[in-house]
Design a protein around this motif. Sequence first.
Motif, PDB file in Angstrom:
ATOM      1  N   ASN A 160      48.752  27.197  43.091  1.00 33.41           N
ATOM      2  CA  ASN A 160      48.858  27.504  44.509  1.00 33.41           C
ATOM      3  C   ASN A 160      47.883  28.596  44.931  1.00 33.41           C
ATOM      4  O   ASN A 160      47.521  28.690  46.111  1.00 33.41           O
ATOM      5  CB  ASN A 160      50.277  27.949  44.867  1.00 33.41           C
ATOM      6  CG  ASN A 160      51.250  26.794  44.898  1.00 33.41           C
ATOM      7  OD1 ASN A 160      50.868  25.661  45.177  1.00 33.41           O
ATOM      8  ND2 ASN A 160      52.511  27.065  44.612  1.00 33.41           N
ATOM      9  N   LYS A 161      47.485  29.436  43.975  1.00 29.26           N
ATOM     10  CA  LYS A 161      46.615  30.567  44.284  1.00 29.26           C
ATOM     11  C   LYS A 161      45.688  30.817  43.121  1.00 29.26           C
ATOM     12  O   LYS A 161      46.123  30.884  41.966  1.00 29.26           O
ATOM     13  CB  LYS A 161      47.450  31.821  44.559  1.00 29.26           C
ATOM     14  CG  LYS A 161      46.644  33.054  44.945  1.00 29.26           C
ATOM     15  CD  LYS A 161      46.040  32.931  46.332  1.00 29.26           C
ATOM     16  CE  LYS A 161      45.353  34.206  46.765  1.00 29.26           C
ATOM     17  NZ  LYS A 161      44.733  34.060  48.098  1.00 29.26           N
ATOM     18  N   VAL A 162      44.377  30.940  43.397  1.00 26.07           N
ATOM     19  CA  VAL A 162      43.405  31.298  42.376  1.00 26.07           C
ATOM     20  C   VAL A 162      42.461  32.338  42.975  1.00 26.07           C
ATOM     21  O   VAL A 162      42.103  32.279  44.150  1.00 26.07           O
ATOM     22  CB  VAL A 162      42.601  30.078  41.871  1.00 26.07           C
ATOM     23  CG1 VAL A 162      43.447  29.183  41.001  1.00 26.07           C
ATOM     24  CG2 VAL A 162      42.010  29.296  43.040  1.00 26.07           C
ATOM     25  N   LEU A 163      42.072  33.312  42.172  1.00 22.76           N
ATOM     26  CA  LEU A 163      41.104  34.310  42.608  1.00 22.76           C
ATOM     27  C   LEU A 163      40.480  34.982  41.398  1.00 22.76           C
ATOM     28  O   LEU A 163      40.977  34.840  40.272  1.00 22.76           O
ATOM     29  CB  LEU A 163      41.740  35.364  43.515  1.00 22.76           C
ATOM     30  CG  LEU A 163      42.743  36.342  42.921  1.00 22.76           C
ATOM     31  CD1 LEU A 163      42.762  37.643  43.727  1.00 22.76           C
ATOM     32  CD2 LEU A 163      44.143  35.739  42.934  1.00 22.76           C
ATOM     33  N   SER A 164      39.396  35.709  41.642  1.00 24.11           N
ATOM     34  CA  SER A 164      38.738  36.476  40.597  1.00 24.11           C
ATOM     35  C   SER A 164      38.565  37.906  41.088  1.00 24.11           C
ATOM     36  O   SER A 164      37.641  38.193  41.858  1.00 24.11           O
ATOM     37  CB  SER A 164      37.371  35.874  40.242  1.00 24.11           C
ATOM     38  OG  SER A 164      36.709  36.709  39.294  1.00 24.11           O
ATOM     39  N   PRO A 165      39.427  38.820  40.664  1.00 19.02           N
ATOM     40  CA  PRO A 165      39.270  40.218  41.076  1.00 19.02           C
ATOM     41  C   PRO A 165      38.180  40.951  40.328  1.00 19.02           C
ATOM     42  O   PRO A 165      37.884  42.114  40.638  1.00 19.02           O
ATOM     43  CB  PRO A 165      40.646  40.822  40.778  1.00 19.02           C
ATOM     44  CG  PRO A 165      41.227  39.964  39.714  1.00 19.02           C
ATOM     45  CD  PRO A 165      40.644  38.594  39.891  1.00 19.02           C
ATOM     46  N   GLY A 166      37.570  40.288  39.353  1.00 22.91           N
ATOM     47  CA  GLY A 166      36.528  40.909  38.539  1.00 22.91           C
ATOM     48  C   GLY A 166      36.837  40.763  37.068  1.00 22.91           C
ATOM     49  O   GLY A 166      37.467  39.796  36.632  1.00 22.91           O
ATOM     50  N   ASN A 167      36.390  41.726  36.284  1.00 15.99           N
ATOM     51  CA  ASN A 167      36.546  41.705  34.838  1.00 15.99           C
ATOM     52  C   ASN A 167      37.931  42.210  34.449  1.00 15.99           C
ATOM     53  O   ASN A 167      38.219  43.396  34.519  1.00 15.99           O
ATOM     54  CB  ASN A 167      35.457  42.573  34.213  1.00 15.99           C
ATOM     55  CG  ASN A 167      35.755  42.950  32.777  1.00 15.99           C
ATOM     56  OD1 ASN A 167      36.453  42.236  32.078  1.00 15.99           O
ATOM     57  ND2 ASN A 167      35.251  44.102  32.358  1.00 15.99           N
ATOM     58  N   LEU A 168      38.802  41.288  34.031  1.00 15.09           N
ATOM     59  CA  LEU A 168      40.170  41.647  33.656  1.00 15.09           C
ATOM     60  C   LEU A 168      40.322  41.925  32.169  1.00 15.09           C
ATOM     61  O   LEU A 168      41.321  42.520  31.767  1.00 15.09           O
ATOM     62  CB  LEU A 168      41.136  40.521  34.048  1.00 15.09           C
ATOM     63  CG  LEU A 168      41.298  40.247  35.541  1.00 15.09           C
ATOM     64  CD1 LEU A 168      42.137  39.000  35.759  1.00 15.09           C
ATOM     65  CD2 LEU A 168      41.918  41.449  36.240  1.00 15.09           C
ATOM     66  N   GLY A 169      39.337  41.505  31.349  1.00 17.16           N
ATOM     67  CA  GLY A 169      39.543  41.536  29.915  1.00 17.16           C
ATOM     68  C   GLY A 169      38.621  42.420  29.105  1.00 17.16           C
ATOM     69  O   GLY A 169      38.644  42.371  27.876  1.00 17.16           O
ATOM     70  N   GLY A 170      37.773  43.217  29.752  1.00 17.74           N
ATOM     71  CA  GLY A 170      36.941  44.151  29.011  1.00 17.74           C
ATOM     72  C   GLY A 170      35.528  43.691  28.746  1.00 17.74           C
ATOM     73  O   GLY A 170      34.678  44.503  28.402  1.00 17.74           O
ATOM     74  N   ALA A 171      35.252  42.388  28.904  1.00 16.73           N
ATOM     75  CA  ALA A 171      33.883  41.897  28.742  1.00 16.73           C
ATOM     76  C   ALA A 171      33.133  42.054  30.065  1.00 16.73           C
ATOM     77  O   ALA A 171      33.741  42.312  31.098  1.00 16.73           O
ATOM     78  CB  ALA A 171      33.907  40.434  28.308  1.00 16.73           C
ATOM     79  N   PRO A 172      31.808  41.901  30.064  1.00 12.13           N
ATOM     80  CA  PRO A 172      31.068  42.088  31.316  1.00 12.13           C
ATOM     81  C   PRO A 172      31.399  41.061  32.396  1.00 12.13           C
ATOM     82  O   PRO A 172      31.300  41.351  33.581  1.00 12.13           O
ATOM     83  CB  PRO A 172      29.603  41.957  30.872  1.00 12.13           C
ATOM     84  CG  PRO A 172      29.605  42.263  29.410  1.00 12.13           C
ATOM     85  CD  PRO A 172      30.915  41.739  28.902  1.00 12.13           C
ATOM     86  N   GLU A 173      31.771  39.848  31.997  1.00  6.55           N
ATOM     87  CA  GLU A 173      31.908  38.764  32.955  1.00  6.55           C
ATOM     88  C   GLU A 173      33.243  38.819  33.705  1.00  6.55           C
ATOM     89  O   GLU A 173      34.257  39.276  33.185  1.00  6.55           O
ATOM     90  CB  GLU A 173      31.774  37.403  32.261  1.00  6.55           C
ATOM     91  CG  GLU A 173      30.385  37.094  31.756  1.00  6.55           C
ATOM     92  CD  GLU A 173      30.046  37.875  30.497  1.00  6.55           C
ATOM     93  OE1 GLU A 173      28.866  38.276  30.352  1.00  6.55           O
ATOM     94  OE2 GLU A 173      30.946  38.104  29.681  1.00  6.55           O
ATOM     95  N   ALA A 174      33.205  38.309  34.928  1.00  3.32           N
ATOM     96  CA  ALA A 174      34.413  38.213  35.744  1.00  3.32           C
ATOM     97  C   ALA A 174      35.333  37.131  35.198  1.00  3.32           C
ATOM     98  O   ALA A 174      34.887  36.165  34.570  1.00  3.32           O
ATOM     99  CB  ALA A 174      34.047  37.904  37.192  1.00  3.32           C
ATOM    100  N   ASP A 175      36.632  37.302  35.433  1.00  2.00           N
ATOM    101  CA  ASP A 175      37.654  36.395  34.944  1.00  2.00           C
ATOM    102  C   ASP A 175      38.439  35.812  36.110  1.00  2.00           C
ATOM    103  O   ASP A 175      38.319  36.255  37.253  1.00  2.00           O
ATOM    104  CB  ASP A 175      38.602  37.140  33.996  1.00  2.00           C
ATOM    105  CG  ASP A 175      37.862  37.838  32.869  1.00  2.00           C
ATOM    106  OD1 ASP A 175      36.996  37.192  32.252  1.00  2.00           O
ATOM    107  OD2 ASP A 175      38.132  39.029  32.617  1.00  2.00           O
ATOM    108  N   LEU A 176      39.253  34.798  35.811  1.00  2.00           N
ATOM    109  CA  LEU A 176      40.068  34.138  36.819  1.00  2.00           C
ATOM    110  C   LEU A 176      41.543  34.400  36.590  1.00  2.00           C
ATOM    111  O   LEU A 176      42.002  34.471  35.443  1.00  2.00           O
ATOM    112  CB  LEU A 176      39.838  32.624  36.787  1.00  2.00           C
ATOM    113  CG  LEU A 176      38.516  32.085  37.320  1.00  2.00           C
ATOM    114  CD1 LEU A 176      38.411  30.593  37.035  1.00  2.00           C
ATOM    115  CD2 LEU A 176      38.398  32.353  38.811  1.00  2.00           C
ATOM    116  N   MET A 177      42.285  34.540  37.687  1.00  2.48           N
ATOM    117  CA  MET A 177      43.744  34.568  37.609  1.00  2.48           C
ATOM    118  C   MET A 177      44.272  33.481  38.540  1.00  2.48           C
ATOM    119  O   MET A 177      43.700  33.219  39.600  1.00  2.48           O
ATOM    120  CB  MET A 177      44.296  35.935  38.004  1.00  2.48           C
ATOM    121  CG  MET A 177      43.817  36.488  39.314  1.00  2.48           C
ATOM    122  SD  MET A 177      44.340  38.205  39.615  1.00  2.48           S
ATOM    123  CE  MET A 177      46.110  38.000  39.818  1.00  2.48           C
ATOM    124  N   ALA A 178      45.348  32.820  38.113  1.00  8.70           N
ATOM    125  CA  ALA A 178      45.875  31.683  38.863  1.00  8.70           C
ATOM    126  C   ALA A 178      47.394  31.678  38.791  1.00  8.70           C
ATOM    127  O   ALA A 178      47.983  31.983  37.751  1.00  8.70           O
ATOM    128  CB  ALA A 178      45.314  30.381  38.287  1.00  8.70           C
TER     129      ALA A 178
END
Length: 316
Positions: A160-178
């Motif tokens: 129902n909802k997906v977004l990427s607030p940025g780097n959630l896991g410590g690596a340089p790349e942005a991540d997804l939360m859903a």
Amino acid sequence: MTFAKRGRAFKRALAATAFVAAVAATAGTATAAGNPAGAEKARAKAEAEHRAHAPKGAVAAPRVAAPGQVQTPSFSMTAVDKQTGNLSLYFPDYNGGFKSAYDVGVNYDFAAAVAEVDNDKDGYSDGTWNFQKDGLLTYTWSEGMEAHTKHIGWGWEIYNKVLSPGNLGGAPEADLMAVDKSGVMWVYLGYPDGRVSDRVRIGANWDQYTEIAGQGDLTGDGKPDVVARDKAGTLWLYKGTGDYKAPFEPRTKIGGGWNMYDRLLSVGDLDSDGRSDLVARTPGGDLYRYSGTGDASAPYSTPVKIGWGYGIFNLL
């Protein structure tokens, strides 16, 4: 699994007239709703043009990131006309608001959501995850005059909802939360080429929220945060931890009365102070900016009206 990094540097020496002509040519073949890939490429080219011609020093100096890096980017706001499906992008003016609409000239009615990323930490978009209504996730980016798109995978209609607030896991790349339809939150780690890892279950009961927003650091500790509005209109802060298995601290209350808005979203730093800001729209179409303060106990300053007439759009 590790994927090799690919270069993402945009060529900043593009001629503006040539670029606009190229966008127009692409848009002409992508106006129909049946060509999502062409529309996504046209969007990617518009983003690249903005980046190539952005004024030097527009993005604020980093507050807590390593030298030469920007912790909170400034992204465009994606606006899809509710009647025609036409895509407009609203780019930050770096003074707390948005420039006039950039009419991309393509139909974007196929999109359920978009999530931009800034993996090279220069403050501008590197690429965009596009979540299509039929469940397909794609990733688009531009290298100079050329736009690219790739299919990441199907099945995303379960969320129902997906977004990427940025780097959630410590690596340089942005991540997804859903958030899925049962209210469970999941995290996907992002790779440099737009692909994502297997999902990790974060927790349940996220269906109590009607809006979730966040892009970059809100509280001043260098970690991306999100805010969430519950059905009673109370806004809650979830501070980032940097651990993708438990990416947020327990929530803290920001305040009530947020049901006066029908849309909450973040495009990062709008007022060039290095902090993440919140954009809020009233049912009448008025747009307000809540500037981030860097203080977790009172994360937003008094709202400032930055526009009107936005009720005709789906703001993705």
